[in-house]
Structure formats: structure tokens, C-alpha cells
Design a protein around this motif. Structure first.
Motif, PDB file in Angstrom:
ATOM      1  N   GLY A   1       0.772  -1.186   0.142  1.00 51.12           N
ATOM      2  CA  GLY A   1      -0.047  -0.122   0.075  1.00 51.12           C
ATOM      3  C   GLY A   1       0.921   1.195  -0.085  1.00 51.12           C
ATOM      4  N   TYR A   2       1.960   1.161   0.706  1.00 49.33           N
ATOM      5  CA  TYR A   2       2.914   2.478   0.928  1.00 49.33           C
ATOM      6  C   TYR A   2       3.471   2.691  -0.433  1.00 49.33           C
ATOM      7  N   TYR A   3       4.000   1.594  -1.083  1.00 52.68           N
ATOM      8  CA  TYR A   3       4.702   1.641  -2.356  1.00 52.68           C
ATOM      9  C   TYR A   3       3.737   2.067  -3.465  1.00 52.68           C
ATOM     10  N   ASP A   4       2.721   1.755  -3.397  1.00 52.84           N
ATOM     11  CA  ASP A   4       1.549   1.966  -4.332  1.00 52.84           C
ATOM     12  C   ASP A   4       1.189   3.368  -4.751  1.00 52.84           C
ATOM     13  N   VAL A   5       1.574   4.286  -3.569  1.00 47.90           N
ATOM     14  CA  VAL A   5       1.456   5.564  -3.646  1.00 47.90           C
ATOM     15  C   VAL A   5       2.459   6.211  -4.632  1.00 47.90           C
ATOM     16  N   GLY A   6       3.715   5.842  -4.632  1.00 46.66           N
ATOM     17  CA  GLY A   6       4.563   6.313  -5.528  1.00 46.66           C
ATOM     18  C   GLY A   6       4.270   5.738  -6.706  1.00 46.66           C
ATOM     19  N   LEU A   7       3.898   4.675  -7.055  1.00 45.00           N
ATOM     20  CA  LEU A   7       3.440   3.962  -8.301  1.00 45.00           C
ATOM     21  C   LEU A   7       2.403   4.742  -9.083  1.00 45.00           C
ATOM     22  N   LYS A   8       1.602   5.403  -8.147  1.00 51.79           N
ATOM     23  CA  LYS A   8       0.511   6.009  -8.762  1.00 51.79           C
ATOM     24  C   LYS A   8       1.008   7.193  -9.523  1.00 51.79           C
ATOM     25  N   VAL A   9       1.735   7.950  -8.961  1.00 53.88           N
ATOM     26  CA  VAL A   9       2.388   9.276  -9.562  1.00 53.88           C
ATOM     27  C   VAL A   9       3.334   8.907 -10.964  1.00 53.88           C
ATOM     28  N   LYS A  10       4.020   7.850 -10.607  1.00 50.83           N
ATOM     29  CA  LYS A  10       4.845   7.255 -11.709  1.00 50.83           C
ATOM     30  C   LYS A  10       3.979   6.810 -12.994  1.00 50.83           C
ATOM     31  N   THR A  11       2.931   6.090 -12.849  1.00 45.74           N
ATOM     32  CA  THR A  11       1.923   5.706 -14.011  1.00 45.74           C
ATOM     33  C   THR A  11       1.384   7.028 -14.700  1.00 45.74           C
ATOM     34  N   ILE A  12       1.074   7.969 -13.736  1.00 46.10           N
ATOM     35  CA  ILE A  12       0.427   9.352 -14.457  1.00 46.10           C
ATOM     36  C   ILE A  12       1.538   9.725 -15.348  1.00 46.10           C
TER      37      ILE A  12
ATOM     38  N   ALA B   1       9.949  17.506  -6.130  1.00 48.62           N
ATOM     39  CA  ALA B   1      10.203  18.692  -5.145  1.00 48.62           C
ATOM     40  C   ALA B   1       8.885  18.925  -4.358  1.00 48.62           C
ATOM     41  N   PHE B   2       7.700  18.568  -4.723  1.00 50.43           N
ATOM     42  CA  PHE B   2       6.469  18.482  -3.908  1.00 50.43           C
ATOM     43  C   PHE B   2       6.044  17.119  -3.225  1.00 50.43           C
ATOM     44  N   SER B   3       7.103  16.243  -3.051  1.00 48.53           N
ATOM     45  CA  SER B   3       6.848  14.634  -2.776  1.00 48.53           C
ATOM     46  C   SER B   3       5.922  14.890  -1.462  1.00 48.53           C
ATOM     47  N   ASP B   4       6.412  15.623  -0.489  1.00 49.28           N
ATOM     48  CA  ASP B   4       5.637  15.563   0.676  1.00 49.28           C
ATOM     49  C   ASP B   4       4.202  15.615   0.591  1.00 49.28           C
ATOM     50  N   SER B   5       3.812  16.873  -0.267  1.00 48.45           N
ATOM     51  CA  SER B   5       2.286  17.241  -0.683  1.00 48.45           C
ATOM     52  C   SER B   5       1.967  16.187  -1.386  1.00 48.45           C
ATOM     53  N   ALA B   6       2.544  15.612  -2.367  1.00 49.43           N
ATOM     54  CA  ALA B   6       1.759  14.452  -3.212  1.00 49.43           C
ATOM     55  C   ALA B   6       1.562  13.323  -2.336  1.00 49.43           C
TER      56      ALA B   6
ATOM     57  N   TYR C   1       0.193   7.325   5.448  1.00 48.48           N
ATOM     58  CA  TYR C   1       1.386   6.973   3.966  1.00 48.48           C
ATOM     59  C   TYR C   1       2.706   7.991   4.215  1.00 48.48           C
ATOM     60  N   THR C   2       2.964   8.366   5.000  1.00 51.41           N
ATOM     61  CA  THR C   2       4.250   9.197   5.294  1.00 51.41           C
ATOM     62  C   THR C   2       5.408   8.422   5.035  1.00 51.41           C
ATOM     63  N   GLU C   3       5.391   7.264   5.232  1.00 55.14           N
ATOM     64  CA  GLU C   3       6.612   6.359   4.654  1.00 55.14           C
ATOM     65  C   GLU C   3       6.847   6.045   3.318  1.00 55.14           C
ATOM     66  N   ALA C   4       6.114   6.565   2.527  1.00 57.76           N
ATOM     67  CA  ALA C   4       5.987   6.424   1.144  1.00 57.76           C
ATOM     68  C   ALA C   4       6.577   7.600   0.372  1.00 57.76           C
ATOM     69  N   ARG C   5       7.064   8.543   1.251  1.00 59.87           N
ATOM     70  CA  ARG C   5       7.710   9.935   0.481  1.00 59.87           C
ATOM     71  C   ARG C   5       9.180   9.430  -0.184  1.00 59.87           C
ATOM     72  N   ILE C   6      10.188   8.892   0.477  1.00 60.68           N
ATOM     73  CA  ILE C   6      11.425   8.692  -0.068  1.00 60.68           C
ATOM     74  C   ILE C   6      11.461   7.484  -1.008  1.00 60.68           C
ATOM     75  N   PRO C   7      10.673   6.636  -1.018  1.00 60.64           N
ATOM     76  CA  PRO C   7      10.247   5.598  -1.890  1.00 60.64           C
ATOM     77  C   PRO C   7       9.967   6.177  -3.318  1.00 60.64           C
ATOM     78  N   MET C   8       8.947   7.179  -2.991  1.00 60.87           N
ATOM     79  CA  MET C   8       8.213   7.909  -4.055  1.00 60.87           C
ATOM     80  C   MET C   8       9.317   8.499  -5.034  1.00 60.87           C
TER      81      MET C   8
ATOM     82  N   VAL D   1      10.286  -1.225   1.659  1.00 59.60           N
ATOM     83  CA  VAL D   1       9.693  -0.334   0.489  1.00 59.60           C
ATOM     84  C   VAL D   1      10.643   0.553  -0.321  1.00 59.60           C
ATOM     85  N   LEU D   2      11.595   0.987   0.466  1.00 59.67           N
ATOM     86  CA  LEU D   2      12.710   1.973  -0.144  1.00 59.67           C
ATOM     87  C   LEU D   2      13.503   0.911  -1.111  1.00 59.67           C
TER      88      LEU D   2
END
Length: 493
Positions: A247-258, A310-315, A324-331, A385-386
């Protein structure tokens, strides 16, 4: 057959298609992450990843091979109809066999059996997709209906999610919404083909194996390799760590997919046209065409990727929330892979596949599978996740470098053309510097992204227009032209 549409119109339609996918994600994903929680999001992500493996076997490389095969015969309606009939017969047979294997696999493996209902729903959608001739529409450059149908499907998907998915236990309902809308789109595409595209489709017949087997298998293996290393991180995270980590990893994947949808749209539109240039022996036109595609990536996709880094925190806060704060660096690591993926899409699609050198793409992707498997096993065990994010970045970069090694010398030079790189890079840096202060404001993440995005876009556009960048200038002129037409229509005097 309709007259061939322009590459500009096709690009606009694909941008609209990509924008609709972005909008669907932005509208529904924050809602889903909060309702389904990391465990629910991870469960659905895991099942979809597994089904995607079986889907690639069922498709047998048809999305790529079918598009190129139809592009080669699009001016001969009778030959096109025969080709479509043969490819559909292969597609249907493969889907039936693979769906049966999926059912058997779910029954045997305990981890799969616990989610058998979700596998059943998404598996049925995969089976129905066998009649979807979207590869035909792309091959003959027919995008209007496909775009309209896809947008309609996304709207109904969003409505279904908001109306029916209400709690963490509604993963089954979510799967039904996804599968139902996908199945309706597949059937509608098939009916449109029968009524509007090919006047008389021959009955399904035994395919000419000698004609299609070799290229189909090469494209199939390419799809296998790509899907394996794209989804391997999600599957291995689930098996090694658990649903929440997925679930944490999927947040970063969502932006990447977009973001990747931009280069994927260009890839889809450009392949039939690039194939025509290479087949006609017009090397210069092919290379000029590919240089323009690279310019679009440098001007649009790469600045967007840097903005979200640059806006990874807000994303992360917008897409997932505080859980999902653990997702920021992996994102950030996942988003860095966007650069390699975008360039790889152009090199593999418009240089190698269009030029009949798909074996090179296959070899590079097989290498990616091996490297990704090893890196995921080593890094996920230690960094969770990282580790998965780092494995993705390294793998995508390696695959692109291998493909680039075998591309044309002139294209390599175009890839590092300082004129096309330095201007958008400078404008991006200045745009981020002008907007990054918004991250410190004590407001909702959505407003941080919205305000920061507006400031970034304005600064970036002004700089690009001042230096007369071709892509941005063309977009600006088109927008102004549309506004003038609308204004004159409302105020004829």
C-alpha cells in the motif's frame, strides 16, 4: 475506411486520454487510500499485479504486434480484415487457455486462494478483454471512438467507486467496479469494429501459424519480460513484507504511472507513423520524427517529474494521507525512474520495434528481469519499500542504456542535444525555486499542489515562450486560437 487522421489530432486525443486517466487517479485514489486503508489498497494491488502476469500470457504480445501488423496493411481493407480475423482467433484461444490456468493456480496456492473472489472478478474481465481490438484502432490510427469510450468508462468507474465503495471491507465491490467497466469497454470496442471499421469481418478461422508465430512470440516474450520486472516489486513486497508495505509503495507508483502515460501516449501514436518511415526507407524523416518526440519528453514529462519530486511531501499527503508518510522517500526514487522509462519508450518503440529490431528490446528486457529479481530480493529484505524503489530505478536505467547502445548514432546525439535539454531544465529549476515555498504553508496538501503547480507552470511557460521553444509556443498558439474562436462565436459583432 476513414481517411488517416493527423498525427497532431492523434496526439491531442491521446493527451486527452492520458489526462482522463490522471483525473480519475487524482479524484478516486485519495478516497480509496482513506477508505480501504493500506491493507485494502495492498490487497487489490497484489491481486491486480498477479492478474497482470496472466494477462500478458493471454495477450501474447498482441498490443504491440497487432498494432504493427495492422499498420502495415491499413490501406488494404480486405487484407486488413483477414489479418484482424487471424489475430482475433489467436487472441481468443490464448485468453481461454490462460484463464483456465489462472483458475487452477488460485485453487492451488494458499496465498492466492484467500483472495479467490477478487481473482475471479478480475479474471473474468481479463477473459472478456480477448475480443477487444484496441490494437487495430491504434494500428490504423483511429482514436476518436477509443478515446470517447475510455473516458466514458473512467467516468462510470469513478461514479461506481464513490457510490459503492464505503468501507475497508469493500475491496470486492471495488474489484467489481473495475472489472465491470473494463468489460463493457471491451465489448463496445468490438461492436464498433464490426459496425464502423471493417465492413465485413471474416469468420474466425484457424490462424496462419507460420505467418504470425515468430513475431507474435517475440512480442509476447517482450511483454512477459516488461510485465515481470514492472510488477515484480509489488509481488515480492507482498510475499516478503506484507500488504501494508504494498500500500505504501503503491502511492509512489500512482504518480509514476500518471507521468509515464505521457510517453506511453506518444509511443502509441508514433509507432504506426515511425513504422511507415522506416519501411519506406526514409531514414531522415524517421530520425527527425523521433527527435521531436524526445523534445516533447524534455519539455513536458521531465519537468512534471521534477515538480512532483520537489513536492513529494504534498503528493504523498494528498494521495494517501498521514497513514502513508513512509511512502515519501520511496516515491522520489520511483519518480527518478520516469526519466529512463520515457527515453526507453521512444528508443524501443520508434527506433527498434518500428525498425524491425524487437529482438534487441527483448534481450534488454530479459536482462532487466534478472537484475530486478536479484535486486528486489536483496534490497527488499533489508530496506523494505525503499529497496523496491531502488531496484526499480536501477533496472529501468539499465534496460534503457542497453537499448540506447544499439540505437542509431544520430539518435544518441539527439538524445543529449543541449539545446533541447538546457532550456527546459533551466526553466524547470526556476519554476521550482519560485514555487517551493508553498510547501511550507500550513494548508491542505491539495492546495499546496494546486498553488505550487500554478506558479510553477506560469514561470516555466513564460521562460519557454521568451526563448521561443517550439513545443510550448505551438501549445500556446493553439490555446489562443481556440479562445479567439470561442470569443468570436459568442460576440460576432
Amino acid at each position: 475506411m476513414e481517411a488517416k487522421s493527423s498525427i497532431k489530432l492523434n496526439s491531442i486525443l491521446n493527451i486527452i486520454l492520458s489526462a482522463s486517466a490522471v483525473l480519475l487517479s487524482l479524484v478516486t485514489y485519495p478516497y480509496l487510500t482513506r477508505v480501504l486503508k493500506p491493507s485494502g489498497v495492498g490487497t487489490i494491488s497484489f491481486v491486480r499485479s498477479v492478474v497482470s502476469y496472466f494477462t500478458l500470457f493471454a495477450e501474447l504480445g498482441m498490443p504491440l504486434y497487432g498494432m504493427r501488423a495492422c499498420a502495415k496493411v491499413k490501406d488494404n481493407e480486405a487484407l486488413l480484415a483477414d489479418t484482424v480475423s487471424e489475430l482475433l482467433s489467436i487472441n481468443i484461444s490464448a485468453h481461454v487457455v490462460v484463464a483456465s490456468v489462472l483458475a487452477l493456480t488460485v485453487a492451488i496456492i494458499p496465498q492466492f486462494r484467500t483472495s479467490w473472489v477478487l481473482f475471479l472478478v478480475l479474471g473474468l474481465a481479463m477473459l472478456i478483454d480477448c475480443v477487444n481490438p484496441v490494437w487495430l484502432f491504434r494500428g490504423i490510427e483511429r482514436y476518436v471512438f477509443v478515446t470517447a469510450m475510455s473516458i466514458g468508462g473512467k467516468i462510470f468507474t469513478a461514479l461506481g467507486i464513490f457510490l459503492l465503495v464505503k468501507s475497508e471491507s469493500d475491496t470486492f465491490i471495488y474489484a467489481c467496479v473495475l472489472a465491470g467497466c473494463a468489460a463493457i469497454c471491451s465489448i463496445a470496442d468490438f461492436l464498433y469494429m464490426k459496425v464502423k471499421v471493417i465492413s465485413k469481418l471474416p469468420k474466425l478461422k484457424r490462424p496462419q501459424i507460420s505467418k504470425h508465430l515468430k513475431p507474435v512470440m517475440i512480442f509476447f516474450l517482450m511483454s512477459c519480460a516488461t510485465t515481470l520486472y514492472i510488477n515484480m516489486d509489488v509481488v515480492m513486497l507482498r510475499l516478503i513484507k506484507g500488504q501494508a508495505e504494498v500500500g505504501y509503495y503503491d502511492v509512489g507508483l500512482k504518480v509514476k504511472t500518471i507521468l509515464n502515460s505521457i510517453s506511453a501516449s506518444l509511443w502509441t501514436v508514433a509507432l504506426p507513423r515511425a513504422t511507415g518511415h522506416w519501411d519506406s526507407g526514409d531514414k531522415k524523416s524517421a530520425e527527425d520524427f523521433i527527435k521531436k518526440l524526445l523534445h516533447v519528453l524534455y519539455t513536458i514529462e521531465f519537468p512534471l517529474a521534477l515538480f512532483f519530486i520537489a513536492f513529494s511531501d504534498s503528493a504523498v499527503m494528498f494521495l494517501g494521507g498521514a497513514d502513508y508518510t513512509e511512502a515519501r522517500i520511496p516515491m522520489i526514487f520511483v519518480l527518478l525512474s520516469v526519466f529512463a522509462i520515457a527515453i526507453g519508450n521512444v528508443i524501443s518503440g520508434e527506433v527498434l520495434v518500428s525498425n524491425g529490431k524487437e529482438k534487441i528490446v527483448l534481450y534488454s528486457e530479459i536482462t532487466g528481469v534478472v537484475v530486478n529479481l536479484l535486486l528486489n530480493y536483496i534490497l527488499i529484505m533489508k530496506y523494505s519499500v525503499l529497496g523496491a524503489a531502488i531496484a526499480t530505478l536501477v533496472t529501468e536505467t539499465l534496460v534503457t542504456l542497453i537499448q540506447l547502445t544499439y540505437s542509431k548514432v544520430s539518435l544518441k546525439l539527439a538524445l543529449w542535444d543541449s539545446k533541447n535539454i538546457l532550456l527546459p531544465l533551466s526553466a524547470t529549476i526556476l519554476g521550482i525555486l519560485a514555487s517551493i515555498w508553498v510547501e511550507r504553508l500550513n494548508i491542505l496538501a491539495f492546495f499546496k499542489l494546486a498553488i505550487g503547480g500554478c506558479i510553477f507552470a506560469i514561470v516555466y511557460a513564460i521562460i519557454m515562450l521568451l526563448f521561443k521553444d517550439e513545443i510550448v509556443t505551438d501549445i500556446f498558439d493553439t490555446v489562443i486560437s481556440v479562445i479567439k474562436k470561442v470569443f468570436l462565436r459568442k460576440n460576432p459583432n
